[in-house]
Write an enzyme that holds these catalytic residues in place. Structure first.
Site, PDB file in Angstrom:
ATOM      1  N   HIS A   1       8.120 -47.226 -14.556  1.00  0.00           N
ATOM      2  CA  HIS A   1       8.203 -46.319 -13.257  1.00  0.00           C
ATOM      3  C   HIS A   1       7.868 -47.124 -12.213  1.00  0.00           C
ATOM      4  CE1 HIS A   1       8.846 -43.027 -15.730  1.00  0.00           C
ATOM      5  NE2 HIS A   1       8.715 -42.119 -14.911  1.00  0.00           N
ATOM      6  N   SER A   2       7.162 -48.404 -12.433  1.00  0.00           N
ATOM      7  CA  SER A   2       6.632 -49.158 -11.294  1.00  0.00           C
ATOM      8  C   SER A   2       7.376 -50.559 -11.280  1.00  0.00           C
ATOM      9  CB  SER A   2       5.135 -49.332 -11.629  1.00  0.00           C
ATOM     10  OG  SER A   2       4.686 -50.536 -10.704  1.00  0.00           O
TER      11      SER A   2
END
Length: 241
Positions: free
Chosen positions: A12-13
């Site tokens: 997600h990052s």
């Protein structure tokens, strides 16, 4: 020569994905490691396009192992697979494993030239235990021929050799990966302080620091060359000392 299996890290990052590539690159310089983190706007989340492009970039014909951090990342990766043609899809494995530990283990296996299923299996080992190890620091180096009695441990009857770890930072990720890659070139089972020398996570979990005693051993009398090679690599400091 067959191309190596590639890896895709879905997070997600974008920072996490790129950081994992940087970490794994230390142990797998010749393997395709591709980050697929963040949304198309580089915000927190995942991107179908980024994951799809990463899989295509990582696939050199031997397949791709995909590791994800959270549930929706897995869903994005699965959706990306659905849009591949049958041939490309057959070469992709989404592995349920811790992103960092599994990613590093898979990277080392891929760098060693393992096939798709073996690389996926290496990633799955990230959830396993490591077994015991010793942390003594006598600085004693010794070797024994096949059939010799393992006087200290009393359990190994094949081949063994003991060396002292001289690396200032101990057996950290990079030298551990070098050890595992070397062990993987031999067919015999070899252990380091009682754990499988071909398991990166098991080796790293030993937590060996400078001055620790490393016992390289095998119950297979034919493993003399493997034991000598691994012990020699350790004695040399893995090119760091």
């Amino acid at each position: 020569m067959a191309e190596r299996v590639g890896l895709v890290f879905v997070s997600h990052s974008s920072l996490i994905a790129r950081g994992l590539v940087e970490l794994a690159r230390q142990m797998a310089p010749d393997t395709a490691l591709v980050a697929a983190g963040g949304t198309d706007e580089d915000r927190i989340g995942t991107s179908f396009d980024r994951v799809s492009q990463a899989i295509a970039e990582a696939d050199a014909g031997s397949g791709v192992v995909v590791l994800c951090d959270l549930g929706s990342a897995i869903l994005t990766a699965e959706t990306a697979l659905d849009f591949l043609d049958d041939d490309a899809r057959s070469r992709v494995r989404i592995v349920d494993a811790p992103l960092v530990e599994g990613g590093v283990a898979a990277a080392v296996a891929a760098e060693a030239g393992d096939d798709l299923e073996a690389v996926a299996a290496a990633a799955r080992t990230a959830g396993g235990g490591a077994g015991g190890g010793t942390h003594s620091a006598d600085g004693i180096s010794e070797s024994a021929p096949a059939g010799a009695d393992a006087a200290a441990g009393g359990s190994v009857t094949g081949v063994r050799r003991t060396v002292t770890l001289i690396n200032d930072d101990g057996l950290h990720a990079r030298p551990a990966a070098e050890l595992v890659k070397l062990a993987a070139t031999f067919p015999q089972k070899v252990t380091v302080n009682g754990v499988d020398a071909k398991s990166l996570l098991a080796i790293m979990a030993l937590g060996l620091t400078k001055g620790a005693e490393i016992e390289v051993a095998s119950e297979d009398p034919a493993a003399g060359n493997a034991v000598e090679a691994i012990a020699g690599l350790a004695a040399s400091g893995f090119g760091e000392a």
